[in-house]
Scaffold this active site. Structure first.
Site, PDB file in Angstrom:
ATOM      1  N   GLU A  33     -14.155 -14.999  -3.852  1.00 27.48           N
ATOM      2  CA  GLU A  33     -12.942 -14.818  -3.048  1.00 27.48           C
ATOM      3  C   GLU A  33     -12.909 -15.873  -1.952  1.00 27.48           C
ATOM      4  O   GLU A  33     -13.855 -15.991  -1.168  1.00 27.48           O
ATOM      5  CB  GLU A  33     -12.906 -13.424  -2.440  1.00 27.48           C
ATOM      6  CG  GLU A  33     -11.767 -13.176  -1.471  1.00 27.48           C
ATOM      7  CD  GLU A  33     -10.388 -13.500  -2.061  1.00 27.48           C
ATOM      8  OE1 GLU A  33      -9.652 -14.292  -1.429  1.00 27.48           O
ATOM      9  OE2 GLU A  33     -10.064 -12.971  -3.139  1.00 27.48           O
ATOM     10  N   GLY A  38      -9.753  -7.920  -1.197  1.00 31.21           N
ATOM     11  CA  GLY A  38      -8.599  -7.033  -1.291  1.00 31.21           C
ATOM     12  C   GLY A  38      -7.344  -7.708  -1.791  1.00 31.21           C
ATOM     13  O   GLY A  38      -6.386  -7.039  -2.170  1.00 31.21           O
ATOM     14  N   GLY A  39      -7.320  -9.046  -1.743  1.00 24.58           N
ATOM     15  CA  GLY A  39      -6.169  -9.765  -2.262  1.00 24.58           C
ATOM     16  C   GLY A  39      -4.909  -9.574  -1.431  1.00 24.58           C
ATOM     17  O   GLY A  39      -4.935  -9.082  -0.297  1.00 24.58           O
ATOM     18  N   THR A  40      -3.782  -9.934  -2.020  1.00 25.16           N
ATOM     19  CA  THR A  40      -2.498  -9.860  -1.328  1.00 25.16           C
ATOM     20  C   THR A  40      -2.170  -8.440  -0.901  1.00 25.16           C
ATOM     21  O   THR A  40      -1.689  -8.205   0.217  1.00 25.16           O
ATOM     22  CB  THR A  40      -1.379 -10.408  -2.232  1.00 25.16           C
ATOM     23  OG1 THR A  40      -1.625 -11.788  -2.492  1.00 25.16           O
ATOM     24  CG2 THR A  40      -0.020 -10.268  -1.567  1.00 25.16           C
ATOM     25  N   CYS A  41      -2.413  -7.466  -1.767  1.00 24.55           N
ATOM     26  CA  CYS A  41      -2.012  -6.090  -1.494  1.00 24.55           C
ATOM     27  C   CYS A  41      -2.546  -5.585  -0.157  1.00 24.55           C
ATOM     28  O   CYS A  41      -1.794  -5.142   0.703  1.00 24.55           O
ATOM     29  CB  CYS A  41      -2.488  -5.172  -2.619  1.00 24.55           C
ATOM     30  SG  CYS A  41      -2.153  -3.423  -2.296  1.00 24.55           S
ATOM     31  N   HIS A 443      12.451  25.079  -4.839  1.00 27.46           N
ATOM     32  CA  HIS A 443      13.535  24.922  -3.865  1.00 27.46           C
ATOM     33  C   HIS A 443      12.985  25.212  -2.475  1.00 27.46           C
ATOM     34  O   HIS A 443      12.164  26.110  -2.301  1.00 27.46           O
ATOM     35  CB  HIS A 443      14.643  25.920  -4.200  1.00 27.46           C
ATOM     36  CG  HIS A 443      15.757  25.947  -3.192  1.00 27.46           C
ATOM     37  ND1 HIS A 443      16.761  25.005  -3.190  1.00 27.46           N
ATOM     38  CD2 HIS A 443      15.994  26.784  -2.153  1.00 27.46           C
ATOM     39  CE1 HIS A 443      17.586  25.279  -2.193  1.00 27.46           C
ATOM     40  NE2 HIS A 443      17.142  26.345  -1.549  1.00 27.46           N
TER      41      HIS A 443
END
Length: 459
Positions: A33, A38-41, A443
């Site tokens: 990395e 964690g990358g873009t997210c 409901h």
């Protein structure tokens, strides 16, 4: 030279789960990395933007507190406070991801950039030293990055991207957003609610042009009501920055116009992150759009090299990148192959109300020559929406006239993404629309509006 059973380039939402899955088979894994786990997210995308979207939602609710019988006076927006909250969430998520990887056996995390020297050998540059590693299998998960259009003067101006805009300490006085797609819409509404004047300018004829026209019109109406300006059919040909102000020169209906603002966000899409990977050194082919070329099982033209997620042209969503990892692992290591073309692709855009879609919309069904019937239910008639005064938008569904099965849905409503998941499961389970029409749903919930939606389908 250190050797690994698998080398994964990019610790994003494909790379991280793949590393864990492969390591659990007792195989050695190098996870490379160049920036942040964690990358873009986690770092630039889902986590930080949705955190800031919610801050904007709170600001919006406070601004209309009297609608609910509550009086709040003299509230203020702290852009720095919003940023600090965002940073805390990002650090929390990133820390959790790093901890999970470090606990796993057989995974070596290498912080640095990678470049192919051959189909098995990568050169790693950590910024301090360089070395080479060998991978029996190499998996590319480098994601994507903002696309910066070639416009005269733009590159020399202090424009913002979807990453840098989240680090502002002050709220822009007038934010111009170039691009009316999903990213542009989220930031437009967000900063409008923080107090910015916002103008969206786009070369298309309407917002979110991939969605049906009624969806686009409803979003436009919502944005107009919130004071967000839009300029369509506009081709920007020059950007200048002078005296802390941007001026965009654009052509609209054969006329030359100018637009001034204090800040400029470029939101014109994303491109695959393949630059400097040295793909040519391994003979790895790319598509005309620059994505790594793969088949339905994530295989490149080189037998031991695979690519997943945004960089491979998969739909650009975190959940799809994560699913790519699952499918690729099954194909490569468990020999139980499932084509990526067989999956339903849901997505949710976090404007308010949320826009979620799965399957076909009307435009796509017409283009493909698929027969359908449609049903539409407005949120202004939904009991739960009325109770919480969130009555913008609608549910819309397409069904097969013969099988009665759902072939697509667009949900533009409060918590639209949650409703979308219900319809996704119905589609996977082949549950017919007439079954849902009479299903006893708790409901008062938003989901019970699915009863009403299915009853609207023309007979």
């Amino acid at each position: 030279m250190e050797k690994f059973d698998a080398v994964i380039i990019g610790a994003g939402q494909s790379g991280m789960p793949l590393a864990k899955k492969i390591s659990q088979k007792g195989l050695s894994v190098a996870l490379i990395e160049k920036r942040a786990i964690g990358g873009t997210c986690i770092n630039d995308g889902c986590s930080p933007t949705k955190t800031m979207v919610h801050s904007a939602k709170v600001a919006h609710l406070v601004s209309r507190a009297e609608d609910f019988g509550i009086r709040i006076e003299n509230y203020k927006i702290s852009q720095k406070g919003v940023k600090n909250r965002k940073n805390h969430i990002v650090e929390q998520f990133r820390g959790g991801a790093e901890k999970g990887l470090k606990k796993a056996d057989n995974i070596k995390i290498i912080m640095g950039s990678a470049q192919f020297k051959s189909n098995h050998i990568l050169s790693i540059n950590t910024g301090k030293d360089e070395f080479e590693i060998y991978g029996d299998k190499i998996l590319i998960n480098t994601g994507s990055e903002p696309r910066i259009p070639e416009i005269k003067g733009l590159i020399n101006s202090p424009f913002l991207t979807s990453t840098s805009i989240m680090d502002l300490n002050e709220t822009p006085e007038h934010l111009i957003i170039l691009g009316g797609g999903y990213i542009g819409l989220e930031f437009a509404q967000m900063f409008s609610r923080f107090g910015s004047k916002v103008t969206i300018i786009d070369k298309s004829e309407r917002l979110v042009p991939k969605e049906d026209k009624d969806v686009s019109e409803e979003i436009c109406a919502i944005f107009n009501e919130e004071g967000i300006s839009t300029i369509f059919n506009a081709g920007v040909n020059e950007v200048t920055f002078r005296d802390n102000s941007f001026t965009l020169s654009y052509k609209n209906s054969e006329k030359e116009e100018k637009l001034k603002g204090t800040h400029l966000l470029i939101a014109t899409g994303r491109i695959p992150s393949t630059k400097n990977l040295g793909l040519e050194n391994a003979g790895i082919k790319t598509t005309s759009s620059g994505h790594v070329k793969v088949n339905n099982y994530f295989e490149t033209n080189i037998s031991n090299v695979y690519a997943l997620g945004d960089v491979a042209g998969s739909p650009p969503f975190t959940h799809i990148a994560y699913h790519d990892a699952h499918l690729a692992f099954q194909h490569i290591y468990e020999k139980t192959s499932h084509s990526k073309e067989d999956r339903l692709v849901p997505y949710c855009i976090f404007i308010d109300p949320q826009l979620g879609r799965i399957g076909l919309n009307e435009a796509e069904a017409i283009e493909k020559g698929i027969k359908y019937k449609t049903g539409k239910f407005l949120m202004k008639h939904a009991g739960r929406a009325l109770e919480v005064d969130e009555t913008k938008g609608f549910f819309k569904v397409l069904v097969d006239p013969e099988t009665k099965q759902i072939i697509g849905a667009t949900i533009l409503s409060m918590d639209g993404g949650e409703i979308l998941a219900v319809l996704q499961m119905a589609m996977l389970g082949n549950i017919t629309y007439d079954t849902i029409a009479t299903l006893p749903i708790a409901h008062p919930t938003l989901a019970e509006s699915l009863n009403n939606l299915m009853m609207q389908i023309e007979k």
